[in-house]
Every structure is written in C-alpha cells, then in structure tokens.
Design an enzyme around this catalytic site. Structure first.
Site, PDB file in Angstrom:
ATOM      1  N   HIS A 130      27.970  13.182  51.663  1.00 11.43           N
ATOM      2  CA  HIS A 130      26.633  13.655  51.266  1.00 11.43           C
ATOM      3  C   HIS A 130      25.590  13.241  52.287  1.00 11.43           C
ATOM      4  O   HIS A 130      25.589  12.108  52.772  1.00 11.43           O
ATOM      5  CB  HIS A 130      26.272  13.079  49.895  1.00 11.43           C
ATOM      6  CG  HIS A 130      25.006  13.621  49.316  1.00 11.43           C
ATOM      7  ND1 HIS A 130      24.771  14.978  49.164  1.00 11.43           N
ATOM      8  CD2 HIS A 130      23.887  13.000  48.856  1.00 11.43           C
ATOM      9  CE1 HIS A 130      23.573  15.154  48.624  1.00 11.43           C
ATOM     10  NE2 HIS A 130      23.009  13.969  48.441  1.00 11.43           N
TER      11      HIS A 130
ATOM     12  N   CYS B  86      23.667  20.153  51.499  1.00 12.93           N
ATOM     13  CA  CYS B  86      22.846  18.956  51.725  1.00 12.93           C
ATOM     14  C   CYS B  86      22.668  18.694  53.217  1.00 12.93           C
ATOM     15  O   CYS B  86      21.654  18.119  53.634  1.00 12.93           O
ATOM     16  CB  CYS B  86      23.452  17.740  51.034  1.00 12.93           C
ATOM     17  SG  CYS B  86      25.135  17.339  51.555  1.00 12.93           S
TER      18      CYS B  86
END
Length: 478
Positions: free
Chosen positions: A424, A113
């Site tokens: 994230h 990510c």
C-alpha cells in the site's frame, strides 16, 4: 459492457455503462458524479442483496438494459450561516485544517493507491498548479501527442477538484487517460487491475508534464517543469585501466539514494548514487572495461525529488524484492557538498545572505570575517553569474529569490509491504501552516512532524520511497 438505468428517489438515470473489468467502487463513483451521493452512502440493490465495493460482477447477473435501484442521501447544499462569526481558533482541529486549505482525499478505484499518493504529493507544489492552470485546452504545440495533452488536462482538472472539494474526489478521468498514455498501468491479473509501482507513475507523469508544460505551451509567468524539478548533472567518466577520461552532462528529475549495508542516512545513499560503475567498450583497449562515473550537480531545481532505491529484481521469485533497511532522512537537506565547483561558487553569496537573514530572525549578530583571496574570487565570479541562481526574474521591483542549496521536506511518498507491485502507498504532505497530512486514499489524517521521521524503514511499517524537498531561498533587493 452492459448499459443500465438507475432509479434514485424520483429520478431515473439512463444509459449508464458498467465496466465489469473494474470493481463496483468505480460504478459507484460514476453515480456519485450524477447524484452527489458519496459511495459509502450508496445502497444499490442487486441479485443477492446490496452491491459491495469489491463484488465480482460475473456473479451478480447484471444484464444490458436492467434497471437498478439506489438508496442514499446526497451531500447537503451549503447554506448561509445562521450563527454569528466563528473564529478559526474555536473550531475543532479537523475543521481548522479544512478552513486553512486542507484538500480532499482520493477514492481508491481498485489498486490505485500508487496513483493517489503520487497525485497528492505533486499537488502540494503550488507552482505546478499555476503552470497547469495556464496550459491551453486546445493548444498542442511542439508536436505533443494527444494522449500527453489529455493527461496534462486530466492532471489539471484533478488538482482543481482537490482544491474545490472537501469530500473525497474520484479521479476517473485521470486514471483513464493515464492508462491510455501508459498501458502498463492497465495490467490485469484474473480480470483485476494490478497494483503498480508509485515511482514509475511519478516518473511517467513528471516526464509527460515536462513535455507539455514548456515555456511555449504556458504563460511566461509559469515555471516550466525543468525549472521546478530538473537537475543538471556533470559527470567525470574515468577508466583506471586505460587512463581514458571524459566529461558528460545530463538532465534528470530525481536523485537516487542507493541503499547498502553501509548506508544509514540519506546523505550516504546520495553519495553512492552519484558514484557508479559501468561497463562499456574502451577504444584504447579494444574491448569492454570498467569505468567509474562521478557526478556532481551543476544546476538545482526549485523542488528536489529523492528516490530511495528500495526495490531490486529477485530472480529466484521473479519479482521486485524490497530492501527494508532503515535509512534516516532529514527535514532540512543541504546538497552543497554534492554540487560542482562552478555551482558552489554561485551558491556562496546566496548562502551567506540566507545565514544573515536567519541570524537576524533569531536576533543573532551577523559575523563579518575577513575573506580569503579564494573566497573573494568566488564572490566576484558569483556576482557576475548571480542571474543564473534567480528564481523570480519577471518583476525587477520584487526582491530576487536565489537558490541556496538548502531544502526543506514538504512531501513523502511511502510504501508498506514487501513488493513494489503489492502492499500500500500513502502520501504525506506538509501544509502551509506547518502541519502534516497523511493522505491514505480518501481518508486524510492529521500527523505530527515526529510521525514523518518515523517513516525511515527498518520493519513492515510505511517507509519513505520518494521524498520531495522545497528550496529554501535567499532574497536580495538588487
């Protein structure tokens, strides 16, 4: 790596290598490129049932030469419309975004990510895409190494896939070339690729492109990375103890927003970042001394990158700890106060043109005030150096665009979590129609402008780590 064959419907695909060091989602992405069946639709029969995206290859007993079976429906080929014309306004909002240029998401290939969010933010820069398109497939001038050349090509190809696809894209080529050029992004823990710092990925990619996308390597019409993202700084370095003073210049590709208990807004953090202390040997004193470095911007880019310095090395836990403090940032950023006196003079005329144009847009009268002698001197100086502020110089018939020091927010890269090497990362990108898209890997979502301003921190929610601002320019006919 075992080599297998995969039977799908009436076709058999042979000689497919499985990289068992990567999760099965990477293998599924390979099959997607061969069959057109998206990973979420693939059902691959293995020992113990259906292959899961996060399964451990070592427990599945896949052998070299084994034949696997896959079930799944490929994406349908787009057919000619059977109905009459449909106006954009009549489509659902999600389909409107696609029609108006909303690009695809990127599959997460196992803790990637950090890479996906970086790509989505940089993909929002049309001038960068133009420079990549003009980059030669074979040309490697100026001593560019093969790994940098390959990474540039992979960036161009990935951007092209994003522009041409509605379905999510699997950035396999880019990931492989990134790890070959920068092995730190191939670090593993227990045979699993680790999460990485998105700012490091951003910095390394921009640095590589700054080496390859030069005026010599691409067409003259394409802007170089220096013109797009480069910031020239002039610094006064002073030692209060010895009285020594010197001037230094450097080029950087981002400004740092330092965060402390006194910083509540981006402007305050930028002030801290432009005034730092360093320790070095003083020739006058014959020993180390404390110097103060005060920097000012001496040349502005088309796109201004701001990094929030949210992470620091914590010795107790031996990892990067995160500063969760809320730091507000504006949708419109004016950096005039951070510029050198020389640059401020050059900006005066374009800034006045911008104010006049915006006043005219809103039906306001332009106020004409008597200029002081100092302002007149600045205007005359600016007139002589105005070419240095021009963005488009190629065609004299086109109105000149000049930088003003005012920028508009166009992309935000956020982090959710307590450590740079975990959590994230997500990219938030402003579209041409003014709407914002949250690119959460392969799942793009429409967001409102007010959602973007909530990414300033203060908790465990997504908070801004990198902001990308686009220059607001003034147009002149001469």
């Amino acid at each position: 790596m075992p080599t297998v064959s995969v039977k799908w419907q009436k076709e058999v695909f042979s000689g497919i290598e499985i990289d068992t060091s990567q999760p099965p989602i990477v293998f599924k992405s390979q099959l997607y490129t061969l069959t057109g069946v998206p990973p979420e639709r693939q059902k691959i029969m293995v020992k113990g049932g259906i292959l899961k995206d996060d399964a451990d290859w070592s427990t599945l007993g896949v052998k070299d030469g084994q034949k696997l079976m896959m079930i799944g429906t490929a994406d349908e080929i787009v057919k000619a419309p059977e109905k009459g014309p449909v106006f954009v306004e009549d489509l659902p909002e999600e389909e409107q975004v696609v029609v108006l240029g909303h690009s695809a998401g990127l599959y997460n290939l196992g803790n990637t990510c950090y890479m996906n969010s970086t790509l989505q933010c940089l993909h929002s820069v049309p001038e960068l895409k133009s420079a990549l398109l003009s980059y030669s497939d074979t040309g490697r001038g100026n001593g560019i190494d093969q790994a940098s050349h390959n990474l540039t090509l992979a960036t161009r190809n990935t951007f092209g896939e994003l522009d041409q696809s509605v379905r999510p894209v699997a950035p396999l080529q880019f990931l492989q070339t990134l790890r070959k050029k920068y092995p730190q992004f191939a670090q593993q823990h227990n045979n699993v690729y680790m999460q990485q710092d998105a700012e490091e990925c951003w910095t390394q990619l921009v640095y590589t492109l700054s080496q390859t996308l030069t005026s010599d390597a691409s067409e003259s019409a394409a802007l170089s990375m220096k013109q797009l993202f480069g910031i020239d700084l002039v610094s006064r370095v002073h030692c209060a103890e010895s009285g020594e003073e010197s001037t230094e210049t450097e080029s950087v590709y981002s400004l740092k927003c330092h965060i402390s208990q006194d910083v509540n807004h981006l402007h305050e953090g930028l002030k801290h970042g432009l005034k730092t202390e360093l320790e070095k040997v003083s020739p006058a004193l014959g020993r180390t001394a404390i110097y103060t470095r005060e920097s000012r911007i001496n040349e502005l880019p088309r796109y201004l990158t701001v990094q929030f310095v949210r992470f620091f090395w914590k010795r107790e836990s031996n990892q990067k700890a995160k500063i969760l403090r809320k730091v507000d940032y504006p949708l419109e950023l004016d950096v005039y106060e951070f510029c050198s006196d020389e640059l401020k003079q050059k900006l005066q005329a374009p800034r006045q043109m911008l104010r006049d144009a915006e006043n005219a847009k809103f039906g306001l009268k332009t106020e004409v005030k008597a200029s002081s002698s100092k302002e007149n001197e600045g205007s005359s100086s600016t007139a002589g150096d105005s070419s240095s502020m021009d963005i488009d110089k190629a065609d004299p018939s086109v109105p000149k665009k000049q930088l003003t020091g005012v920028y508009d927010l166009v992309a935000v890269l956020t982090h959710k979590g307590r450590s740079a090497d975990s959590g994230h990362y997500v990219g938030w990108v402003k579209q041409d129609n003014g709407k914002w898209i949250e690119f959460d890997d392969d799942n793009p979502n429409i967001r409102k402008e007010e959602d973007i301003l909530k990414l300033s921190g203060g908790g465990d929610w997504h908070m801004a780590y990198i902001c990308l601002y686009k220059a607001r320019v003034a147009e002149s006919k001469s």
